[in-house]
Design an enzyme around this catalytic site. Structure first.
Site, PDB file in Angstrom:
ATOM      1  N   PRO A  21      47.011  38.398  41.123  1.00 12.62           N
ATOM      2  CA  PRO A  21      46.168  39.818  41.475  1.00 12.62           C
ATOM      3  C   PRO A  21      46.982  40.825  40.588  1.00 12.62           C
ATOM      4  O   PRO A  21      48.122  41.031  40.736  1.00 12.62           O
ATOM      5  CB  PRO A  21      46.180  39.897  43.003  1.00 12.62           C
ATOM      6  CG  PRO A  21      47.296  39.020  43.660  1.00 12.62           C
ATOM      7  CD  PRO A  21      47.778  38.193  42.520  1.00 12.62           C
ATOM      8  N   GLN A  75      41.879  39.672  47.459  1.00  8.16           N
ATOM      9  CA  GLN A  75      43.137  40.240  48.067  1.00  8.16           C
ATOM     10  C   GLN A  75      43.419  41.338  48.794  1.00  8.16           C
ATOM     11  O   GLN A  75      42.782  42.568  48.451  1.00  8.16           O
ATOM     12  CB  GLN A  75      44.432  40.412  46.997  1.00  8.16           C
ATOM     13  CG  GLN A  75      45.667  40.609  47.704  1.00  8.16           C
ATOM     14  CD  GLN A  75      46.865  40.694  46.919  1.00  8.16           C
ATOM     15  OE1 GLN A  75      47.153  41.903  46.375  1.00  8.16           O
ATOM     16  NE2 GLN A  75      47.825  39.984  46.848  1.00  8.16           N
ATOM     17  N   CYS A 105      53.707  44.084  47.980  1.00  8.24           N
ATOM     18  CA  CYS A 105      53.359  45.182  47.055  1.00  8.24           C
ATOM     19  C   CYS A 105      54.747  46.371  47.384  1.00  8.24           C
ATOM     20  O   CYS A 105      54.915  46.516  48.373  1.00  8.24           O
ATOM     21  CB  CYS A 105      52.344  46.188  47.284  1.00  8.24           C
ATOM     22  SG  CYS A 105      52.096  47.598  46.552  1.00  8.24           S
ATOM     23  N   LYS A 143      50.625  36.392  49.753  1.00 10.39           N
ATOM     24  CA  LYS A 143      51.410  36.482  48.712  1.00 10.39           C
ATOM     25  C   LYS A 143      52.582  37.524  48.863  1.00 10.39           C
ATOM     26  O   LYS A 143      52.392  38.468  49.359  1.00 10.39           O
ATOM     27  CB  LYS A 143      50.511  37.098  47.565  1.00 10.39           C
ATOM     28  CG  LYS A 143      51.385  37.617  46.291  1.00 10.39           C
ATOM     29  CD  LYS A 143      50.490  37.586  44.887  1.00 10.39           C
ATOM     30  CE  LYS A 143      51.292  37.945  43.660  1.00 10.39           C
ATOM     31  NZ  LYS A 143      51.724  39.408  43.585  1.00 10.39           N
TER      32      LYS A 143
HETATM   33  C1  LIG Z   1      49.981  46.406  36.793  1.00  8.94           C
HETATM   34  C2  LIG Z   1      50.349  45.248  37.879  1.00  8.94           C
HETATM   35  C3  LIG Z   1      49.494  45.312  38.966  1.00  8.94           C
HETATM   36  C4  LIG Z   1      49.806  44.519  40.021  1.00  8.94           C
HETATM   37  N1  LIG Z   1      48.812  44.524  41.062  1.00  8.94           N
HETATM   38  C5  LIG Z   1      49.116  43.630  42.042  1.00  8.94           C
HETATM   39  C6  LIG Z   1      48.096  43.580  43.110  1.00  8.94           C
HETATM   40  O1  LIG Z   1      47.240  43.914  43.190  1.00  8.94           O
HETATM   41  N2  LIG Z   1      48.482  42.503  44.279  1.00  8.94           N
HETATM   42  C7  LIG Z   1      49.588  41.770  44.189  1.00  8.94           C
HETATM   43  O2  LIG Z   1      49.795  40.945  45.040  1.00  8.94           O
HETATM   44  N3  LIG Z   1      50.491  41.935  43.165  1.00  8.94           N
HETATM   45  C8  LIG Z   1      50.259  42.731  42.299  1.00  8.94           C
HETATM   46  N4  LIG Z   1      51.187  42.948  41.181  1.00  8.94           N
HETATM   47  C9  LIG Z   1      52.413  41.969  40.890  1.00  8.94           C
HETATM   48  C10 LIG Z   1      51.821  40.510  40.218  1.00  8.94           C
HETATM   49  O3  LIG Z   1      50.898  39.990  41.067  1.00  8.94           O
HETATM   50  C11 LIG Z   1      53.001  39.521  40.191  1.00  8.94           C
HETATM   51  O4  LIG Z   1      53.477  39.241  41.513  1.00  8.94           O
HETATM   52  C12 LIG Z   1      54.026  40.224  39.299  1.00  8.94           C
HETATM   53  O5  LIG Z   1      53.763  41.058  38.138  1.00  8.94           O
HETATM   54  C13 LIG Z   1      55.008  39.200  38.706  1.00  8.94           C
HETATM   55  O6  LIG Z   1      54.528  38.055  37.926  1.00  8.94           O
HETATM   56  P1  LIG Z   1      54.731  38.219  36.491  1.00  8.94           P
HETATM   57  O7  LIG Z   1      56.150  38.300  36.091  1.00  8.94           O
HETATM   58  O8  LIG Z   1      54.160  37.022  35.937  1.00  8.94           O
HETATM   59  O9  LIG Z   1      54.016  39.422  35.822  1.00  8.94           O
HETATM   60  C14 LIG Z   1      50.869  43.740  40.114  1.00  8.94           C
HETATM   61  C15 LIG Z   1      51.928  43.692  39.010  1.00  8.94           C
HETATM   62  C16 LIG Z   1      51.474  44.353  37.847  1.00  8.94           C
HETATM   63  C17 LIG Z   1      52.684  44.478  36.669  1.00  8.94           C
END
Ligand SMILES: Cc1cc2nc3c(=O)[nH]c(=O)nc-3n(C[C@H](O)[C@H](O)[C@H](O)COP(=O)(O)O)c2cc1C
Length: 321
Positions: A21, A75, A105, A143
């Site tokens: 997400p 979510q 978060c 998550k």
């Molecule tokens: C711009 C942005 C928005 C995000 N929004 C959410 C969200 O709405 N819900 C959530 O559980 N995590 C959110 N995350 C975290 C991501 O889901 C993920 O856990 C995190 O980016 C690590 O994964 P990655 O290294 O593959 O990006 C967000 C991350 C970013 C960068």
């Protein structure tokens, strides 16, 4: 990595590669794209249960979906077990078969309200939230992160609590809250969590290539991976990992996204979303730097279409995968 189906509650996910997400990005059109590319599951961005309780219109828009989206997962963000139950069981969520609860978060305001990663330090309340959301009869996943700071690493204990409370799956971002979005994921924490539960454990954080997905699986023994930012920059990762054939160029992806967004959302949402997505898709694409700057000067959808055409199609090679 080994690609397999995953059973999550009543769902059978076609692949164990999930799209994370992402607030501001994982709207309905993007989820459709990831599904087409081979992602086994895609979630809405986090949706505040409190805002839904107060019937906030902008928040309700985040729930938009159609029958073209298979396996609908929402979510929810919230810290009050009673409110979470009310929303989980509400008519507004009736289309969604799976509820994912945000317990990771890191944003200060979210933390202050006792939501997101604040729940990593309140296992009793976190468990209550899961138990009450399960009353909806839907599949429930969580998550989370591996802890709040380096002295607080609790992935295994937290995963066990989630399973005992009835969670059907847990996705673990292998970083602590204080690491935010950088630094090497703490693979050992995810491995420890995987060792103590029977529900599927999905490993997330820092996957920016096929090799990094393989490494994540090897180091953690997880049941699958979840891709975040790299899914925006290179949605082909889902097809590369799962073997699902995909022939769309970046330009075709953007036009499909624009068409879908225009059909279901207003102009200002469409402009903002396509500009942001195009900017991600242009990352590391040779010769697109000048267009990236111009994206934000586009004041209308027609102008934006023209710019995308120029950036991706006119110059030979720009439409390459
Ligand atoms: C711009 C942005 C928005 C995000 N929004 C959410 C969200 O709405 N819900 C959530 O559980 N995590 C959110 N995350 C975290 C991501 O889901 C993920 O856990 C995190 O980016 C690590 O994964 P990655 O290294 O593959 O990006 C967000 C991350 C970013 C960068």
């Amino acid at each position: 990595m080994e690609i397999k189906q995953l059973k999550v509650g009543k769902f059978i996910l076609p692949s164990n590669v999930l799209m994370a997400p992402l607030a501001g990005y994982t709207c309905y059109p993007f989820r459709i794209l990831c599904q087409e590319m081979g992602a086994g599951l895609c979630f809405t961005e986090m949706v505040s249960a409190n805002a839904l309780k107060y019937k906030d219109k902008a928040t309700s828009r985040l729930l938009f979906t159609t029958d073209d989206e298979h396996r609908k997962a929402v979510q929810l963000l919230g810290g009050d077990p009673a409110v979470m139950q009310k929303i989980a069981c509400s008519e507004e969520l009736s289309q969604f078969g799976l509820i994912d609860i945000n317990m990771g978060c890191p944003v200060p305001n979210v933390l202050k309200s006792g939501e997101g990663s604040a729940l990593l330090k309140d296992l009793k309340r976190a468990g209550n939230i899961i138990r009450l959301c399960k009353k909806s009869g839907k599949a429930v996943s969580v998550k989370c992160r591996v802890g709040v700071e380096s002295s607080h690493r609790i992935a295994a204990e937290f995963a066990k609590m989630c399973e005992d409370a009835g969670a059907d799956m847990i996705s673990i971002h292998g970083r602590t809250r204080s690491m935010m979005y950088t630094g090497t994921p703490l693979y050992d924490q995810i491995a420890e969590a995987k060792a103590v539960v029977d529900i599927p454990v999905i490993a997330n954080g820092g996957i920016f290539s096929v090799a990094e997905a393989d490494k994540m699986m090897q180091e953690t023994g997880a049941d699958g991976v979840m891709i975040g930012r790299y899914g925006l920059e290179h949605p082909y990762i889902f097809s590369e990992l799962t073997g699902k054939p995909v022939t769309k160029s970046r330009y075709e992806i953007l036009i499909q996204q624009l068409t879908l967004t225009e059909a279901y959302y207003d102009e200002s949402f469409t402009l903002e979303y396509i500009r942001k997505l195009a900017s991600y898709l242009m990352r590391k694409q040779p010769g697109t730097k000048q267009y990236k700057q111009k994206l934000y000067q586009c004041g209308s959808i027609e102008e934006l279409k023209g710019l995308l055409y120029e950036a991706f199609e006119v110059v030979p090679g720009k439409g390459d995968l």
